[in-house]
Design a protein around this motif. Structure first.
Motif, PDB file in Angstrom:
ATOM      1  N   ALA A   1      32.835  85.634  12.968  1.00 29.70           N
ATOM      2  CA  ALA A   1      33.483  84.471  12.347  1.00 29.70           C
ATOM      3  C   ALA A   1      32.948  83.174  12.930  1.00 29.70           C
ATOM      4  CB  ALA A   1      34.993  84.558  12.541  1.00 29.70           C
ATOM      5  N   ALA A   2      32.743  83.149  14.243  1.00 29.20           N
ATOM      6  CA  ALA A   2      32.292  81.928  14.903  1.00 29.20           C
ATOM      7  C   ALA A   2      30.881  81.511  14.493  1.00 29.20           C
ATOM      8  CB  ALA A   2      32.355  82.106  16.420  1.00 29.20           C
ATOM      9  N   VAL A   3      30.043  82.490  14.142  1.00 26.84           N
ATOM     10  CA  VAL A   3      28.643  82.170  13.814  1.00 26.84           C
ATOM     11  C   VAL A   3      28.381  82.277  12.306  1.00 26.84           C
ATOM     12  CG1 VAL A   3      27.874  82.960  16.078  1.00 26.84           C
ATOM     13  CG2 VAL A   3      27.833  84.564  14.141  1.00 26.84           C
ATOM     14  N   ALA A   4      29.426  82.465  11.505  1.00 24.54           N
ATOM     15  CA  ALA A   4      29.252  82.659  10.061  1.00 24.54           C
ATOM     16  C   ALA A   4      28.533  81.471   9.432  1.00 24.54           C
ATOM     17  CB  ALA A   4      30.606  82.868   9.397  1.00 24.54           C
ATOM     18  N   THR A   5      27.455  81.762   8.714  1.00 25.14           N
ATOM     19  CA  THR A   5      26.691  80.715   8.035  1.00 25.14           C
ATOM     20  C   THR A   5      27.106  80.578   6.575  1.00 25.14           C
ATOM     21  OG1 THR A   5      24.962  82.344   7.567  1.00 25.14           O
ATOM     22  CG2 THR A   5      24.705  80.991   9.549  1.00 25.14           C
ATOM     23  N   SER A   6      27.921  81.513   6.086  1.00 25.95           N
ATOM     24  CA  SER A   6      28.432  81.454   4.716  1.00 25.95           C
ATOM     25  C   SER A   6      29.830  82.034   4.695  1.00 25.95           C
ATOM     26  CB  SER A   6      27.521  82.235   3.761  1.00 25.95           C
ATOM     27  OG  SER A   6      27.627  83.630   4.009  1.00 25.95           O
ATOM     28  N   TYR A   7      30.542  81.740   3.625  1.00 28.19           N
ATOM     29  CA  TYR A   7      31.906  82.230   3.509  1.00 28.19           C
ATOM     30  C   TYR A   7      31.949  83.742   3.396  1.00 28.19           C
ATOM     31  CZ  TYR A   7      36.811  82.298   2.046  1.00 28.19           C
ATOM     32  OH  TYR A   7      38.166  82.524   1.968  1.00 28.19           O
ATOM     33  N   TRP A   8      30.912  84.350   2.820  1.00 26.87           N
ATOM     34  CA  TRP A   8      30.872  85.810   2.701  1.00 26.87           C
ATOM     35  C   TRP A   8      30.802  86.477   4.069  1.00 26.87           C
ATOM     36  CZ3 TRP A   8      32.477  87.808  -1.549  1.00 26.87           C
ATOM     37  CH2 TRP A   8      32.301  87.134  -2.746  1.00 26.87           C
ATOM     38  N   VAL A   9      30.056  85.885   4.994  1.00 28.83           N
ATOM     39  CA  VAL A   9      29.990  86.423   6.357  1.00 28.83           C
ATOM     40  C   VAL A   9      31.364  86.307   7.016  1.00 28.83           C
ATOM     41  CG1 VAL A   9      28.922  86.182   8.635  1.00 28.83           C
ATOM     42  CG2 VAL A   9      27.540  85.883   6.567  1.00 28.83           C
ATOM     43  N   MET A  10      32.035  85.193   6.764  1.00 22.31           N
ATOM     44  CA  MET A  10      33.379  85.006   7.297  1.00 22.31           C
ATOM     45  C   MET A  10      34.316  86.091   6.784  1.00 22.31           C
ATOM     46  SD  MET A  10      35.310  83.068   9.186  1.00 22.31           S
ATOM     47  CE  MET A  10      37.057  82.726   9.451  1.00 22.31           C
TER      48      MET A  10
ATOM     49  N   LEU B   1      44.170  76.626  10.782  1.00 17.80           N
ATOM     50  CA  LEU B   1      42.852  76.004  10.589  1.00 17.80           C
ATOM     51  C   LEU B   1      42.386  76.107   9.137  1.00 17.80           C
ATOM     52  CD1 LEU B   1      41.139  77.495  13.795  1.00 17.80           C
ATOM     53  CD2 LEU B   1      41.997  75.161  13.496  1.00 17.80           C
ATOM     54  N   LEU B   2      43.313  76.394   8.239  1.00 15.83           N
ATOM     55  CA  LEU B   2      42.952  76.682   6.849  1.00 15.83           C
ATOM     56  C   LEU B   2      42.157  75.540   6.213  1.00 15.83           C
ATOM     57  CD1 LEU B   2      43.693  79.161   4.992  1.00 15.83           C
ATOM     58  CD2 LEU B   2      45.318  77.627   3.891  1.00 15.83           C
ATOM     59  N   THR B   3      42.657  74.312   6.351  1.00 16.36           N
ATOM     60  CA  THR B   3      41.998  73.171   5.731  1.00 16.36           C
ATOM     61  C   THR B   3      40.628  72.925   6.349  1.00 16.36           C
ATOM     62  OG1 THR B   3      44.154  72.160   5.257  1.00 16.36           O
ATOM     63  CG2 THR B   3      42.228  70.714   5.196  1.00 16.36           C
ATOM     64  N   THR B   4      40.521  73.065   7.662  1.00 17.32           N
ATOM     65  CA  THR B   4      39.249  72.832   8.356  1.00 17.32           C
ATOM     66  C   THR B   4      38.206  73.868   7.958  1.00 17.32           C
ATOM     67  OG1 THR B   4      40.496  71.952  10.236  1.00 17.32           O
ATOM     68  CG2 THR B   4      38.189  72.516  10.610  1.00 17.32           C
ATOM     69  N   ILE B   5      38.605  75.134   7.909  1.00 16.31           N
ATOM     70  CA  ILE B   5      37.672  76.197   7.522  1.00 16.31           C
ATOM     71  C   ILE B   5      37.203  75.989   6.087  1.00 16.31           C
ATOM     72  CG2 ILE B   5      37.435  78.680   7.103  1.00 16.31           C
ATOM     73  CD1 ILE B   5      39.423  79.147   9.395  1.00 16.31           C
TER      74      ILE B   5
ATOM     75  N   LEU C   1      35.516  81.939  19.103  1.00 22.91           N
ATOM     76  CA  LEU C   1      34.751  82.377  20.275  1.00 22.91           C
ATOM     77  C   LEU C   1      35.678  82.648  21.455  1.00 22.91           C
ATOM     78  CD1 LEU C   1      31.516  80.163  20.323  1.00 22.91           C
ATOM     79  CD2 LEU C   1      31.684  82.646  19.969  1.00 22.91           C
ATOM     80  N   VAL C   2      36.682  81.800  21.624  1.00 24.67           N
ATOM     81  CA  VAL C   2      37.657  82.014  22.697  1.00 24.67           C
ATOM     82  C   VAL C   2      38.396  83.333  22.484  1.00 24.67           C
ATOM     83  CG1 VAL C   2      39.780  81.149  23.740  1.00 24.67           C
ATOM     84  CG2 VAL C   2      37.920  79.564  23.200  1.00 24.67           C
TER      85      VAL C   2
ATOM     86  N   GLY D   1      36.292  72.285  17.249  1.00 23.67           N
ATOM     87  CA  GLY D   1      35.802  72.971  16.066  1.00 23.67           C
ATOM     88  C   GLY D   1      36.420  74.357  15.931  1.00 23.67           C
ATOM     89  N   TRP D   2      36.670  74.772  14.681  1.00 25.32           N
ATOM     90  CA  TRP D   2      37.354  76.038  14.452  1.00 25.32           C
ATOM     91  C   TRP D   2      36.545  77.233  14.936  1.00 25.32           C
ATOM     92  CZ3 TRP D   2      35.217  79.840  11.403  1.00 25.32           C
ATOM     93  CH2 TRP D   2      34.200  79.471  10.512  1.00 25.32           C
TER      94      TRP D   2
END
Length: 403
Positions: free
Chosen positions: A98-107, A38-42, A174-175, A168-169
């Motif tokens: 990760a699923a609810v990350a609103t910014s890349y830093w949270v990810m 999912l690299l490109t999508t993320i 979440l799964v 969606g990634w």
């Protein structure tokens, strides 16, 4: 780990417990490597490049490399059941974050938590089969537990990539969080108390690193893992941009890669019993050939698929050969060997993803394939030149094939 048994009361309950450990490692492995699919999508969601998105692969490896010895040493006297359950809960939190990350830093914070789980769960869980099953079933039980590693590539990444492309990634993570919660529940129900009986000390770890065999294993592991993850981390952008595959087709190619990896895992497991050096060097040569040919041959669908299948077959044997090399170097301290294996593997995993991302952003994804191929070739050459011709016949055959 001590061989003191803490087996459930029936064989059936024992196999259920082993299966729960396998599912735990499967969830961990999938959580770690899912960004490959999912690299490109993320990256598009956060508005960053493929190379920068590669940090989602780099960070877990860095943290896991530190966590493997740190968690093992600092929690050496704690009940292993408690530690495994806590670590699985941390993984569930990481995937939700990760699923609810609103910014890349949270990810990236979520990826740090994934790395903590990898280092701790792997080092602690690797030797539990001997405490859960009777002696005659330990080899098979350990093989079942670590079959989760190739299954993460065969089922985890393609399925997660499919879910990510479909819904969606974030849904894919979440799964994984839901699966982690289910595994946590099974561990709470099935695992018996597992008090620590044998403590791995810093002195034992340092003593292992002083042996010639361990140093050779470290160098070989460093080079081949660096070669693999500096390239495979960016295989999705390659298949989409160079080969021109649709995202759904990329999932299918990754599935074929994973299936080949399972075959390679068991073939290498057999070969390490008598020809460990040859098996490890062969894996390096095949990875070198496939990555060097990808920029020229991988422009066609057929060429890319054939090379990815051979690549999967080769890499399937790498963890097996690497762990067998460390355990052969230290047959009397298998837990220490597993800690060093985990730490070195994950640290180089992180470095490879980071350097590969830098090459991708500075030059191209094809350039990183060529660089990785040259490193893999160097690994094969150095292994043949540094290893003593007389190979031990590992009494660790059962252990080595389980990675």
């Amino acid at each position: 780990m001590s061989t003191t048994l803490a087996r459930p009361r029936t064989p059936f309950a024992g196999w259920l417990t082993v299966t729960s450990l396998m599912l735990g490692i499967f969830t961990i492995v999938t959580s770690e490597i899912l960004p490959i699919g999912l690299l490109t999508t993320i990256g598009a969601d956060f508005g960053i490049s493929d190379g920068a998105t590669g940090l989602t692969m780099t960070l877990p490896g860095i943290v896991a490399a530190v966590a493997a010895p740190t968690v093992t040493l600092t929690t050496a006297r704690l009940d292993r059941r408690v530690m495994l359950c806590v670590l699985m809960a941390v993984l569930a939190v990481a995937d939700v974050l990760a699923a609810v990350a609103t910014s890349y830093w949270v990810m990236l914070i979520s990826r740090v938590l994934v790395g903590l789980t990898i280092g701790g769960f792997w080092s602690i869980g690797a030797g539990l089969a001997g405490r859960l099953m009777p002696p005659h079933a330990v080899g098979t039980a350990t093989a079942v537990i670590f079959s989760a590693v190739p299954l993460g590539s065969v089922l985890g990444v393609p399925t997660g990539t499919f879910i990510g492309n479909l819904a969606g990634w974030r849904t894919a993570f979440l799964v994984l969080a839901a699966l982690a919660v289910l595994v946590l529940a099974s561990l709470l129900i099935l695992l018996p108390p597992l008090p620590a009986h044998q403590v791995t000390s810093p002195r034992v770890l340092l003593g292992l690193l002083r042996t010639r065999g361990a140093r050779t294993a470290l160098l070989s592991t460093f080079l081949i893992v660096l070669a693999h993850f500096s390239t495979y981390t960016y295989v999705t952008p390659f298949l989409q941009d160079v080969t021109g595959l649709h995202p759904a087709a990329v999932s299918a190619v990754l599935l074929a890669y994973g299936i080949a990896g399972i075959v390679g895992n068991f073939l290498a497991g057999k070969a390490t019993a008598t020809r460990l050096r040859a098996a490890f060097a062969t894996c390096g040569c095949l990875i070198a050939v496939t990555t060097l040919l990808l920029p020229s041959v991988g422009g066609t669908t057929t060429g890319a698929v054939v090379l990815l299948v051979v690549w999967g077959l080769a890499y399937g044997g790498v963890p097996v050969c690497s762990q067998a090399s460390f355990i052969t170097a230290s047959p009397h301290t298998p837990e220490a060997a597993t800690v060093v294996f985990t730490s070195s593997f994950q640290a180089t995993f992180a470095l490879g993803a980071f350097l590969g991302g830098h090459v991708v952003d500075t030059f191209s994804v094809s350039t990183t394939m060529i660089c990785g191929g040259l490193i893999a070739l160097l690994m094969a050459i150095s292994l043949w030149s540094l290893t003593h011709p007389a190979e031990p016949g590992p009494s660790t055959r059962g252990r080595s094939r389980t990675t």
